[in-house]
Design a protein around this motif. Structure first.
Motif, PDB file in Angstrom:
ATOM      1  N   SER A 261     -49.853 -56.354  38.573  1.00 35.29           N
ATOM      2  CA  SER A 261     -49.547 -55.127  39.311  1.00 35.29           C
ATOM      3  C   SER A 261     -49.007 -54.038  38.385  1.00 35.29           C
ATOM      4  O   SER A 261     -49.487 -52.890  38.418  1.00 35.29           O
TER       5      SER A 261
ATOM      6  N   ALA B 231     -48.063 -62.093  39.349  1.00 31.77           N
ATOM      7  CA  ALA B 231     -48.106 -60.941  40.250  1.00 31.77           C
ATOM      8  C   ALA B 231     -47.499 -59.708  39.596  1.00 31.77           C
ATOM      9  O   ALA B 231     -48.036 -58.594  39.715  1.00 31.77           O
ATOM     10  N   LYS B 232     -46.381 -59.887  38.920  1.00 30.19           N
ATOM     11  CA  LYS B 232     -45.748 -58.758  38.251  1.00 30.19           C
ATOM     12  C   LYS B 232     -46.616 -58.269  37.085  1.00 30.19           C
ATOM     13  O   LYS B 232     -46.692 -57.065  36.820  1.00 30.19           O
TER      14      LYS B 232
ATOM     15  N   GLY C  96     -48.340 -59.263  44.169  1.00 33.69           N
ATOM     16  CA  GLY C  96     -48.607 -58.064  43.383  1.00 33.69           C
ATOM     17  C   GLY C  96     -48.617 -56.810  44.231  1.00 33.69           C
ATOM     18  O   GLY C  96     -48.109 -55.764  43.824  1.00 33.69           O
TER      19      GLY C  96
END
Length: 375
Positions: free
Chosen positions: A228, A224-225, A12
């Motif tokens: 973030s 993570a995407k 992230g």
């Protein structure tokens, strides 16, 4: 589990640094949540603000002067008194949106019981003001004429008195509605754009191949995407509401902002997953942009933010229950406009959680298939 959390966190952070090095995306985020919200709130289509009106007063009577003095801010700019010869040239040049012509003997014919006529010329190319403004002009003229004919101000007492009490927006200021709805719409749009663009950017730069040889799973890459890009949108939305909406536009927020952003986080979980799914279908950014337009327009128009869902066909209402934006708009309006608490909006929270889980599972399946094809 500990290693999974570390991988999700580090991936992230990598996404945040990639976004930081993309100036076009940063400009888009800054514009959408500042000038985009402010301009949309100040330019609602049905808003009549400082409309330019000119008056051709050929009667020059107390009644015509009374009508001319009835047009004032904020709906109208101070009336411009012009001659008949100036009307056509001014309309052609776009100097006037409305031109009211009061003919000779207008007051005398009214007091004599005749039916005098006044002419209203409207520049219909200014659609946002022409349709609503013509109604305002007619009401003002008819109101002044009626009061003058009755020889006193104020209408006769009706047999039933209707007491109007406007809740949540007592001044009927349309910017209150426009600004908050734009924030809700932009949160949805930016989350799809950022999540999808992050995946396509990795594919175009070739960094997705690097991830394939690392000890990380597709689920960790997706999470993570999601966190973030969702964090970026949440911070931008918080800045927009506190600085632009409350600070510059002076729009009061009735409910709890932490509760609203909790619902926004659930919506972002669903919409970022949707953005990743769309990015796996598109081969490049132009294709992703076209696919996003086909998706975001129905989400914004049919979710209840622009028009009430009750006015839509029942089939459309039923289908849109599967869209996260429908429930986000409902909880957003309930919290921000009406000050609702969790006991009121918990069904929307539950629906967003279920939709987000389904979209994440669907996107993860598609993402794994895409990675397998690349490998």
């Amino acid at each position: 589990m500990r290693q999974t959390l570390i991988n999700v966190y580090r991936l992230g952070v990598k996404e945040l640094w990639s976004l930081w090095r993309d100036p076009m995306m940063l400009v888009l985020i800054a514009y959408v949540f500042t000038l985009g919200v402010y301009s949309a709130a100040r330019a609602m289509p049905e808003t009549l603000n400082k409309a330019v009106i000119a008056i051709v007063d050929e009667d020059r009577s107390p009644l015509s002067q009374r009508i001319a003095s009835a047009f004032y801010a904020p709906q109208f700019a101070p009336p411009r008194m012009i001659d008949w010869s100036q009307m056509d040239a001014g309309m052609d040049a776009g100097d006037y949106t409305f031109v009211l012509v009061i003919p000779r003997n207008f007051q005398r014919d009214l007091l004599a019981g005749r039916a005098p006529q006044a002419q209203l010329n409207v520049d219909a190319t200014r659609m946002s003001q022409a349709f609503s403004g013509s109604g305002y002009v007619q009401q003002i003229v008819m109101g002044e004429v009626t009061e003058f004919a009755q020889r006193y101000r104020g209408a006769a007492t009706p047999p039933v008195e209707l007491a109007l009490r406007t809740r949540f927006n007592p001044a009927l200021d349309k910017s209150w509605f426009g600004s908050l709805v734009q924030v809700i719409n932009h949160i949805t749009m930016l989350s799809i754009v950022l999540a999808g663009a992050a995946l396509i950017r990795e594919r175009e730069h070739g960094t997705i191949e690097h991830l394939l040889v690392m000890p990380v799973t597709p689920a960790e890459i997706m999470l993570a995407k999601v966190w973030s890009m969702g964090l970026v949108v949440l911070l931008a939305g918080w800045f927009s509401i506190t600085v632009v909406v409350q600070g510059l536009l002076h729009v009061p927020v009735a409910g709890s902002l932490p509760l609203f952003f909790t619902g926004a986080a659930l919506c972002l979980f669903a919409t970022t997953s949707m953005g990743i799914y769309m990015a796996t279908l598109a081969r490049n950014m132009p294709q992703f942009g076209m696919l996003m337009m086909l998706t975001i327009m129905p989400l914004e128009l049919l979710s209840g933010g622009s028009t009430p869902r009750e006015s839509m066909p029942e089939l459309v209402q039923t289908i849109m229950l599967a869209a996260p934006t429908t429930h986000f708009v409902q909880l957003g309006q309930a919290i921000l406009f009406r000050g609702a608490g969790l006991e009121v909006v918990w069904p929307q929270f539950a629906a967003l959680g279920a939709i987000g889980a389904a979209l994440f599972a669907l996107s993860l399946q598609r993402f794994r298939k895409t990675i397998a094809q690349m490998a």
